[in-house]
Design an enzyme around this catalytic site. Structure first.
Site, PDB file in Angstrom:
ATOM      1  N   TRP A 187      50.166  51.169  36.455  1.00  0.00           N
ATOM      2  CA  TRP A 187      51.295  50.457  37.052  1.00  0.00           C
ATOM      3  C   TRP A 187      52.583  50.723  36.288  1.00  0.00           C
ATOM      4  O   TRP A 187      53.660  50.813  36.885  1.00  0.00           O
ATOM      5  CB  TRP A 187      50.998  48.964  37.130  1.00  0.00           C
ATOM      6  N   ARG A 270      48.695  35.139  37.086  1.00  0.00           N
ATOM      7  CA  ARG A 270      49.446  36.218  37.708  1.00  0.00           C
ATOM      8  C   ARG A 270      50.680  35.717  38.471  1.00  0.00           C
ATOM      9  O   ARG A 270      51.637  36.473  38.642  1.00  0.00           O
ATOM     10  CB  ARG A 270      48.543  37.009  38.665  1.00  0.00           C
ATOM     11  N   CYS A 377      38.775  53.232  37.742  1.00  0.00           N
ATOM     12  CA  CYS A 377      37.758  52.499  38.509  1.00  0.00           C
ATOM     13  C   CYS A 377      37.684  53.112  39.898  1.00  0.00           C
ATOM     14  O   CYS A 377      38.677  53.157  40.612  1.00  0.00           O
ATOM     15  CB  CYS A 377      38.144  51.030  38.587  1.00  0.00           C
ATOM     16  N   CYS A 380      38.512  50.775  42.759  1.00  0.00           N
ATOM     17  CA  CYS A 380      39.961  50.532  42.732  1.00  0.00           C
ATOM     18  C   CYS A 380      40.711  51.761  43.230  1.00  0.00           C
ATOM     19  O   CYS A 380      41.720  51.655  43.933  1.00  0.00           O
ATOM     20  CB  CYS A 380      40.430  50.196  41.322  1.00  0.00           C
TER      21      CYS A 380
END
Length: 451
Positions: A187, A270, A377, A380
């Site tokens: 990210w 979050r 992952c 993911c």
């Protein structure tokens, strides 16, 4: 005497004001208020409000969309999960293809915990690639039926021997244990190198930011609407993924059963306004912005799917016709949405500058789609690639309004075309955002009684 009575009356009045709540401390905010109180009303750069989206999505669109995504045409997605990362080489330290978290050393200092977490990550991050013999024969027909076309995103080499059809219903997007430095790195590269941001401007909550939050938002507001929208789309996608991980969290893992459900603590970490220093509510508003962009694209592409010779081909003629009817029903419902995002403000300035900006927009997004091959992952990576391609397809549609308007009513459409991959990713990506909006309602209710 009068003065004494006046003083006494004043004193009693002050006591009454305090006891009635005018002078005492107000009750603490609930957890729901801390996450959602700023996520209401009109969205930035839009004429739409959050409440209208909630009602439209949760009660009119979501149930029918889920039914469509369970059909054979939309549940199978061809993807190459073995493409090497084009940017760095240190993403595969667990050594097994199905290991979801790499390196495992990032998540535990104790050797016993290290082994246990790595084994759990391998189980949770594994992609179930099993297809029935009947389905394997069917997908060969689908490939022959489909036309080829240029992708808005980095084209996944689906003709490669490594590309496989994956059943999305057997591989739901949920918590896998993939977190820590590897996930942060993905990210961080996306935000730092692909969102038109200079290196001197640091994002809030970035460990390197050193109190530059105000600088970041001053910079963001000073951008043109297109670049600001690009950042908000990526932030919204990031938020949506985090909503899913919080909503389908592994709450219990024993030899008897796995129990998945809502992890309130994870959601708060979050999105809580206090815990995230105000960032959480902004992220959720960006999720709604992403919803509006993809919703607008679906409303624009209706003529492509209305053509008589278009079919959701799986070889089952009756089912294919029923699914096309459901698809068109959903798209007409979307078209009726009263507060669509107005994309006419995009690339509306000087033609030469607009063309360059549009090309930069496209290249940045293609680069992000390549970064998905660096996700350690595999489950993911699957959902990251699908949702990136889906958003890329939505942008392709918004940038192709004239081409769509000039499509022939029958026969092949050479100037504007969507491949099966783009169609499957477009609707599944929007399905993920739609599910996120629905899950926010669930989290609101769960957090109401928590302080």
């Amino acid at each position: 005497m009068d003065r004494g009575w006046g003083f006494l009356i004043g004193l009693l009045g002050a006591v009454w004001l305090l006891s009635s709540g005018h002078g005492e401390q107000q009750p603490p905010e609930t957890a729901a208020q801390r996450c959602f109180c700023q996520v209401s009303g009109y969205l930035d750069d839009c004429t739409c409000d959050v409440e209208t989206i909630d009602r439209f999505n949760n009660y009119r669109l979501f149930p029918r969309l889920q039914k469509l995504l369970e059909s054979d045409y939309f549940r199978y997605y061809k993807v190459n999960l073995k493409r090497p990362c084009p940017f760095w080489n240190d993403i595969s330290q667990c050594g097994r293809r199905d290991c979801a978290v790499k390196p495992c050393q990032s998540y535990s200092e104790e050797a016993n915990n290290l082994i246990e977490e790595c084994e759990q990550a391998e189980r949770l991050g594994a992609v179930d690639e099993s297809l029935s013999e009947e389905t394997q024969k069917a997908v060969l027909q689908w490939t022959k039926h489909d036309d080829s076309s240029d992708n808005f995103c980095e084209a996944d080499d689906i003709q490669s021997p490594d590309a496989e059809y994956v059943d999305l219903l057997l591989n739901p997007e949920r918590y896998t244990g993939y977190k820590g430095p590897d996930a942060w790195k993905i990210w961080n590269v996306i935000y730092e190198e692909n969102c038109f941001k200079p290196q001197t401007i640091k994002r809030p909550l970035n460990p390197l930011a050193s109190g530059q939050e105000n600088t970041f938002y001053s910079w963001l507001e000073g951008l043109c609407v297109e670049k600001r929208a690009f950042y908000r789309l990526i932030s919204g996608l990031h938020a949506s993924i985090n909503v899913h991980l919080s909503a389908r969290y592994l709450l219990q893992d024993t030899w008897l059963e796995k129990k998945w459900g809502h992890n309130i603590t994870e959601f708060q970490q979050r999105f809580d306004g206090i815990l995230t220093e105000g960032e959480g509510p902004r992220r959720l508003k960006n999720l709604y912005f992403l919803y509006l962009i993809e919703l607008r694209a679906l409303s624009k592409v209706l003529p492509f799917f209305e053509r008589p010779d278009f079919q959701l081909f799986t070889g089952n003629k009756i089912q294919d016709e029923e699914n096309k009817m459901l698809l068109l029903e959903i798209l007409h419902e979307i078209k009726s949405f009263p507060l669509h995002f107005d994309e006419n403000s995009f690339f509306a300035g000087d033609k030469k500058e607009a063309h360059k900006l549009k090309e930069d927009f496209r290249l940045h997004f293609r680069n992000i789609s390549r970064i998905m091959d660096c996700v350690g992952c595999f489950k993911c990576r699957l959902w990251g690639k699908l949702q990136t391609q889906g958003l890329g397809t939505a942008l392709k549609i918004l940038f192709s309004e004239k081409l769509i308007a000039n499509m022939p009513e029958s026969g092949p459409s050479y100037e504007f075309h969507l491949t099966r991959q783009e169609i499957v990713s477009l609707f599944n990506a929007f399905g993920r955002i739609s599910t996120s909006v629905k899950e926010l309602e669930n989290f609101r209710n769960l957090l109401q009684s928590i302080h």
